[in-house]
Design a protein around this motif. Sequence first.
Motif, mmCIF file in Angstrom:
data_model
loop_
_atom_site.group_PDB
_atom_site.id
_atom_site.type_symbol
_atom_site.label_atom_id
_atom_site.label_comp_id
_atom_site.label_asym_id
_atom_site.label_seq_id
_atom_site.Cartn_x
_atom_site.Cartn_y
_atom_site.Cartn_z
ATOM 1 N N GLN A 74 0.834 -1.198 0.000
ATOM 2 C CA GLN A 74 0.000 0.000 0.000
ATOM 3 C C GLN A 74 0.866 1.244 0.000
ATOM 4 O OE1 GLN A 74 -2.609 0.015 3.364
ATOM 5 N NE2 GLN A 74 -4.161 -1.151 2.276
ATOM 6 N N PRO A 101 -5.162 5.752 1.576
ATOM 7 C CA PRO A 101 -4.326 4.616 1.188
ATOM 8 C C PRO A 101 -4.864 3.949 -0.073
ATOM 9 C CG PRO A 101 -5.688 4.034 3.060
ATOM 10 C CD PRO A 101 -5.929 5.484 2.788
ATOM 11 N N ILE A 112 0.211 5.867 0.299
ATOM 12 C CA ILE A 112 -0.716 6.945 0.613
ATOM 13 C C ILE A 112 -0.672 7.943 -0.543
ATOM 14 C CG2 ILE A 112 -1.291 8.786 2.235
ATOM 15 C CD1 ILE A 112 -1.558 6.028 3.456
#
Length: 49
Positions: A8, A17, A10
């Motif tokens: 993941q 996310p 941001i």
Amino acid sequence: MKKADLPQKICLVCNHPFTWRKKWEKNWSEVKYCSKRCASNRHSLKHKS
């Protein structure tokens, strides 16, 4: 592979996310935005000094 196991990041614009996608396989290290909408709104990103 389960979605929970994917990497993941941001988003730099919306701060949400987002997870790895197959289309980003070759350039994942360069991906900064979660969507085309955020990429087009990157000029509204305010840089902090």
